[in-house]
Structures are given as structure tokens and as C-alpha cells.
Design a protein around this motif. Sequence first.
Motif, short mmCIF file in Angstrom:
data_model
loop_
_atom_site.label_atom_id
_atom_site.label_comp_id
_atom_site.label_asym_id
_atom_site.label_seq_id
_atom_site.Cartn_x
_atom_site.Cartn_y
_atom_site.Cartn_z
N HIS A 38 0.86 -1.18 0.00
CA HIS A 38 0.00 0.00 0.00
C HIS A 38 0.90 1.23 0.00
O HIS A 38 1.94 1.23 0.66
CB HIS A 38 -0.87 0.04 1.27
N GLY A 39 0.50 2.29 -0.68
CA GLY A 39 1.30 3.50 -0.68
C GLY A 39 0.43 4.74 -0.62
O GLY A 39 -0.74 4.73 -1.01
N LEU A 40 1.03 5.80 -0.11
CA LEU A 40 0.38 7.11 -0.04
C LEU A 40 1.43 8.17 -0.27
O LEU A 40 2.46 8.19 0.41
CB LEU A 40 -0.30 7.30 1.33
N LEU A 41 1.18 9.03 -1.24
CA LEU A 41 2.08 10.14 -1.54
C LEU A 41 1.59 11.40 -0.86
O LEU A 41 0.38 11.59 -0.67
CB LEU A 41 2.15 10.38 -3.05
N ARG A 42 2.52 12.27 -0.51
CA ARG A 42 2.14 13.54 0.13
C ARG A 42 1.16 14.31 -0.74
O ARG A 42 0.18 14.87 -0.24
CB ARG A 42 3.36 14.39 0.44
N ALA A 43 1.37 14.35 -2.06
CA ALA A 43 0.47 15.09 -2.96
C ALA A 43 -0.95 14.52 -2.89
O ALA A 43 -1.93 15.27 -2.88
CB ALA A 43 1.00 15.05 -4.39
N GLU A 44 -1.08 13.19 -2.82
CA GLU A 44 -2.40 12.57 -2.70
C GLU A 44 -3.04 12.90 -1.36
O GLU A 44 -4.23 13.20 -1.28
CB GLU A 44 -2.27 11.05 -2.81
N TYR A 45 -2.23 12.86 -0.32
CA TYR A 45 -2.72 13.19 1.02
C TYR A 45 -3.25 14.62 1.06
O TYR A 45 -4.35 14.88 1.55
CB TYR A 45 -1.58 13.00 2.03
N GLU A 46 -2.46 15.56 0.55
CA GLU A 46 -2.87 16.97 0.56
C GLU A 46 -4.11 17.19 -0.28
O GLU A 46 -4.99 17.97 0.10
CB GLU A 46 -1.72 17.85 0.10
N GLU A 47 -4.21 16.51 -1.41
CA GLU A 47 -5.39 16.66 -2.26
C GLU A 47 -6.65 16.11 -1.58
O GLU A 47 -7.70 16.72 -1.64
CB GLU A 47 -5.17 15.92 -3.58
N GLU A 48 -6.51 14.97 -0.92
CA GLU A 48 -7.67 14.35 -0.30
C GLU A 48 -8.05 14.97 1.03
O GLU A 48 -9.22 15.11 1.35
CB GLU A 48 -7.41 12.85 -0.10
N PHE A 49 -7.05 15.36 1.83
CA PHE A 49 -7.35 15.79 3.19
C PHE A 49 -7.08 17.26 3.45
O PHE A 49 -7.45 17.76 4.50
CB PHE A 49 -6.57 14.93 4.20
N GLY A 50 -6.40 17.95 2.54
CA GLY A 50 -6.14 19.37 2.72
C GLY A 50 -5.43 19.68 4.01
O GLY A 50 -4.60 18.92 4.49
N GLU A 51 -5.77 20.78 4.60
CA GLU A 51 -5.13 21.22 5.83
C GLU A 51 -5.75 20.61 7.08
O GLU A 51 -5.13 20.54 8.12
CB GLU A 51 -5.20 22.75 5.95
N ASP A 52 -7.01 20.17 7.00
CA ASP A 52 -7.69 19.61 8.17
C ASP A 52 -7.81 18.12 8.09
O ASP A 52 -8.65 17.59 7.38
CB ASP A 52 -9.10 20.21 8.31
N ARG A 53 -7.00 17.43 8.83
CA ARG A 53 -7.03 15.97 8.82
C ARG A 53 -7.88 15.45 9.97
O ARG A 53 -8.64 14.54 9.81
CB ARG A 53 -5.60 15.43 8.92
N GLN A 54 -7.68 15.95 11.14
CA GLN A 54 -8.35 15.37 12.32
C GLN A 54 -9.78 15.71 12.35
O GLN A 54 -10.49 16.44 12.40
CB GLN A 54 -7.65 15.84 13.60
#
Length: 178
Positions: free
Chosen positions: A162-178
Amino acid sequence: MISTARLFLEPVTPEDAGEIRRLAGDEAVARSALNIPHPFEEGMAEEWIGRLKPGDVVLAIRQKGEDTLIGMIGLIRDEENDSAELSYWIGRPYWGRGFAGEAANAVVEYAFRSLGLNRIFATTLSRNSASIRVLEKAGFKVEGCLRRHVKHWGQFEDLLYHGLLRAEYEEEFGEDRQ
């Protein structure tokens, strides 16, 4: 230390060895994880803690209000490539409460926002549906299946990457993760 709604994640210490051995030594925990020995003998946890490297992020998962160790989560870093492998386990008495997902989300956020990583990856045994769900909810994508890649408890098993890139993370979750 990383804090979530219900958890504290803090560096593992030698004092955690007994509880690590008790929880990780449960056959059901070891059966679902690739790198937990069974039986988990006296001294193994202390030896493992002693081998940790300074750049590794290995955290005890503790339930707020109880200060009880309920599992472990970590990032084994590859600093040259700005990446890390995520791994985790939760003790069986704490299964089914969303603690693994809560801890994984917090560590992923820490990895990208504080450590500046570009990529996080994780492996699961293909039959470990609970761990696969944790990774999916954290934004990971299955990148491949290594068929009958590992021999675990005498049986050849498929290993999912399984993998996750920072760009994907930022696109999906933006600044608010929690």
C-alpha cells in the motif's frame, strides 16, 4: 508526543517491554502481523527496543485517561528517499474500537507535515482485512500484490503493498485531517 481525541502516541521506552510482550504475545495478534514472533519470549521486547535507530519513529499507543499501552505504531524512515514504512499493531482487548485508524491517521499527518516525507508505504497480509481497512481510510492505495511472497506460520501468503504520496494526502485531506 502526538495527541488525538482518544490517544497519546509517545516514544516507546524500556519500561514498555512487559506490556509489549503481553499484548504482542497474544497468538491472534502475532498471527495477523508479519514481524511479531510467537511465542514472544522474555527479553525479546527489550532487545527490540534496544535495536531501534535514532531516526525511527516508534511510538507506544496509549489510551487517554488510562495511560495504558494498547499497541504500537511506527515509521521506519528512508531519509535518502524522504519515505517511510508504516507499521502498527493493537492488542486484542482493544480491537474493534477504531484505535488503529486513529493512530494511523495521526502518524500519517505527522509524517507529511512535520517530517516532510514524500511517501509512506505499508504491507499487509492479504487476509488481514481489518488492517487493509485502516490503510484505506488513511488514504493509502494498494500498489501491488506479491503472490505467496512470505511464509508465515508455515503457509505461503500473499503480501499487499500500500502506498500514499504527500500530494495525494494533501489533495484528499487538505489542511484539516483530524
